[in-house]
Every structure is written in structure tokens, then in C-alpha cells.
Write a protein that holds these residues in place. Structure first.
Motif, short mmCIF file in Angstrom:
data_model
loop_
_atom_site.label_atom_id
_atom_site.label_comp_id
_atom_site.label_asym_id
_atom_site.label_seq_id
_atom_site.Cartn_x
_atom_site.Cartn_y
_atom_site.Cartn_z
N LEU A 1 73.30 -25.29 32.52
CA LEU A 1 72.51 -24.27 33.20
C LEU A 1 72.54 -22.97 32.41
N THR A 2 71.38 -22.35 32.26
CA THR A 2 71.29 -21.04 31.62
C THR A 2 70.44 -20.16 32.51
N ALA A 3 70.96 -19.05 32.93
CA ALA A 3 70.21 -18.11 33.77
C ALA A 3 69.16 -17.41 32.92
N GLY A 4 68.02 -17.13 33.53
CA GLY A 4 66.98 -16.37 32.85
C GLY A 4 67.36 -14.90 32.80
N LYS A 5 66.53 -14.11 32.13
CA LYS A 5 66.82 -12.68 32.07
C LYS A 5 65.53 -11.88 32.20
N ILE A 6 65.69 -10.68 32.70
CA ILE A 6 64.61 -9.70 32.72
C ILE A 6 65.03 -8.62 31.74
N GLU A 7 64.18 -8.39 30.76
CA GLU A 7 64.48 -7.36 29.77
C GLU A 7 63.18 -6.66 29.39
N VAL A 8 63.11 -5.40 29.69
CA VAL A 8 61.92 -4.61 29.37
C VAL A 8 62.39 -3.25 28.87
N SER A 9 61.68 -2.69 27.90
CA SER A 9 62.08 -1.39 27.37
C SER A 9 60.84 -0.55 27.07
N LEU A 10 61.04 0.76 27.07
CA LEU A 10 60.01 1.72 26.65
C LEU A 10 60.51 2.35 25.36
N ASN A 11 59.75 2.16 24.30
CA ASN A 11 60.15 2.66 22.98
C ASN A 11 59.17 3.72 22.51
N PHE A 12 59.69 4.89 22.21
CA PHE A 12 58.86 5.96 21.65
C PHE A 12 58.35 5.51 20.30
N ASP A 13 57.05 5.69 20.05
CA ASP A 13 56.46 5.29 18.77
C ASP A 13 56.65 6.42 17.76
N GLN A 14 57.70 6.32 16.98
CA GLN A 14 58.00 7.36 15.99
C GLN A 14 57.03 7.33 14.82
N SER A 15 56.37 6.19 14.60
CA SER A 15 55.44 6.11 13.45
C SER A 15 54.21 6.98 13.68
N ALA B 1 61.15 -3.71 36.73
CA ALA B 1 60.88 -5.15 36.70
C ALA B 1 61.85 -5.89 37.60
N VAL B 2 61.34 -6.87 38.33
CA VAL B 2 62.15 -7.75 39.17
C VAL B 2 61.65 -9.18 38.97
N GLN B 3 62.46 -10.14 39.39
CA GLN B 3 62.00 -11.52 39.30
C GLN B 3 60.80 -11.71 40.21
N LYS B 4 59.91 -12.63 39.84
CA LYS B 4 58.65 -12.80 40.55
C LYS B 4 58.83 -13.10 42.03
N THR B 5 59.90 -13.74 42.42
CA THR B 5 60.12 -14.12 43.82
C THR B 5 60.77 -13.02 44.65
N ALA B 6 61.02 -11.87 44.08
CA ALA B 6 61.68 -10.79 44.82
C ALA B 6 60.71 -10.15 45.82
N ASP B 7 61.28 -9.66 46.90
CA ASP B 7 60.50 -8.89 47.87
C ASP B 7 60.44 -7.45 47.37
N THR C 1 62.58 -13.70 30.03
CA THR C 1 62.45 -15.15 29.86
C THR C 1 62.02 -15.84 31.15
N ILE C 2 61.79 -15.05 32.20
CA ILE C 2 61.34 -15.61 33.48
C ILE C 2 60.10 -14.85 33.94
N TYR C 3 59.40 -15.42 34.92
CA TYR C 3 58.25 -14.74 35.51
C TYR C 3 58.74 -13.51 36.26
N THR C 4 58.00 -12.41 36.13
CA THR C 4 58.42 -11.14 36.71
C THR C 4 57.30 -10.47 37.49
N LYS C 5 57.69 -9.47 38.24
CA LYS C 5 56.79 -8.48 38.80
C LYS C 5 57.19 -7.18 38.15
N MET C 6 56.21 -6.41 37.68
CA MET C 6 56.52 -5.13 37.04
C MET C 6 55.54 -4.07 37.49
N LYS C 7 56.04 -2.84 37.41
CA LYS C 7 55.16 -1.69 37.60
C LYS C 7 55.61 -0.58 36.67
N THR C 8 54.65 0.18 36.19
CA THR C 8 54.91 1.31 35.29
C THR C 8 54.36 2.55 35.98
#
Length: 192
Positions: free
Chosen positions: A38-52, A184-190, A105-112
Motif C-alpha cells: 500500500l502506498t498513500a497518495g499525496k497532495i502537493e501544490v506550490s506557488l512559485n514566483f517567476d523570477q525569469s 487543495a484537498v482530496q476530491k472526496t473531502a467535504d 498523485t490523487i484527484y483533488t479539489k482546489m481553489k486559488t
């Protein structure tokens, strides 16, 4: 004596039968194993300033090279993950970009969305847009479903201190904060 030979013969016979059954049972045995990993999925999201692309400065509608016409500047501190704009004056506008990177690595719900605070914010025009191939659209702060790794976005932020003919002395030395947030939260979250 006959009785003792009979008992001895019976013991030998029973031992032989027992060994035969044990040997036969061993010939028909089987062992099988199945492993479950068994391997748990992960939620990983980042905001990166575009220095270029850095910062684009404008003063009274005219693009400037590396600062506002009155000397104000912006900088990015990667340690604190913070853009700082100092000495902005009426008539100044600045534009810069963030890249939202989704490594989930899993389905998510996100808002910005953005959260603002401070008195200076009342005097500013703040625009946050998602940059698309065909142009720009306002960031929609509602929850949306995404497949794993599919929520990458390019985000443009513009901050303008509009020039108006009347005095804006009330805003001198004041400050404000703009917190750009991706949640970001997993897709099944309330979510609310």
C-alpha cells in the motif's frame, strides 16, 4: 510372551502406518503467499514566483526599466516566499507572475484566491488573473475538481496605486498585504 510380541508388533505397525500417513500428507501439501503493498497518495501544490520574468514597473502609464519613476522597487525573497513592494506612489503599477504547480498523485479539489489586509489596500487596484493561451481570465475562487497533476496555472498579479488629482496624503507610509493562496484537498473531502 505372546502378548508382549503382539504389543510390540502393534506398536511397530502403528508407527509404520503413522509415518506412511505423514509422508503421504507431505506429498499433497501446498503453500501460497500473496503480498499487498500500500502506498498513500499525496497532495502537493506550490506557488512559485517567476523570477525569469521578474517585475514590470509602470509610472503614470509609462513602462519603467527597474523601478518606479519615484524610486519605488519590488523584490522577491525566496526564503520567506514573499514579494515586497516598497515606496509605491500614486500613479505606479507593477505586474508579476506566479506559477501554480500541481504535483499531486490523487484527484483533488482546489481553489486559488487572495486575501488582503491593511489600510493601503483600500487605495489600490489589485488584479489577479489566470493566464491562458488565448488571453487572461479572472481567477475563480470556487472549488474545482482536478485529475492528478492537472492544476498547473500561470497567474498574473497586478497592483496599481491609481493617480488621482486630489491629495492622497492619508496613505503615506501605510502598508497592506496580499496573500495569494492555493488550497487543495482530496476530491472526496467535504468543502464549504
Amino acid at each position: 510372551m505372546k502378548k508382549s510380541k503382539l504389543i510390540a508388533s502393534s506398536v511397530v505397525a502403528l508407527t509404520f502406518v503413522g509415518l506412511s500417513i505423514a509422508t503421504t500428507a507431505a506429498l499433497f501439501s501446498q503453500t501460497d503467499k500473496a503480498k499487498t503493498v500500500l502506498t498513500a497518495g499525496k497532495i502537493e501544490v506550490s506557488l512559485n514566483f517567476d523570477q525569469s520574468t521578474g517585475f514590470k514597473y509602470y509610472s503614470r502609464g509609462i513602462e519603467q526599466s527597474s523601478s518606479f519613476a519615484c524610486g519605488g522597487v519590488a523584490s522577491y525573497d525566496p526564503q520567506e516566499h514573499k514579494v515586497e513592494i516598497v515606496n509605491i506612489a500614486p500613479g505606479d503599477k507593477i505586474s508579476f507572475y506566479f506559477d501554480q504547480v500541481d504535483s499531486s498523485t490523487i484527484y483533488t479539489k482546489m481553489k486559488t484566491y487572495s486575501i488582503t489586509s491593511g489600510v493601503l489596500i483600500d487605495a489600490l487596484n489589485i488584479t489577479i488573473k489566470e493566464v491562458l493561451d488565448g488571453g487572461e481570465v479572472d481567477i475563480d475562487p470556487s472549488w474545482k475538481d482536478y485529475a492528478p497533476g492537472a492544476a498547473d496555472k500561470r497567474i498574473q498579479m497586478e497592483v496599481e496605486f491609481p493617480y488621482v488629482p486630489e491629495s492622497q496624503d492619508d496613505y503615506q507610509t501605510l502598508s497592506g498585504d496580499i496573500l495569494l493562496t492555493v488550497e487543495a484537498v482530496q476530491k472526496t473531502a467535504d468543502v464549504d
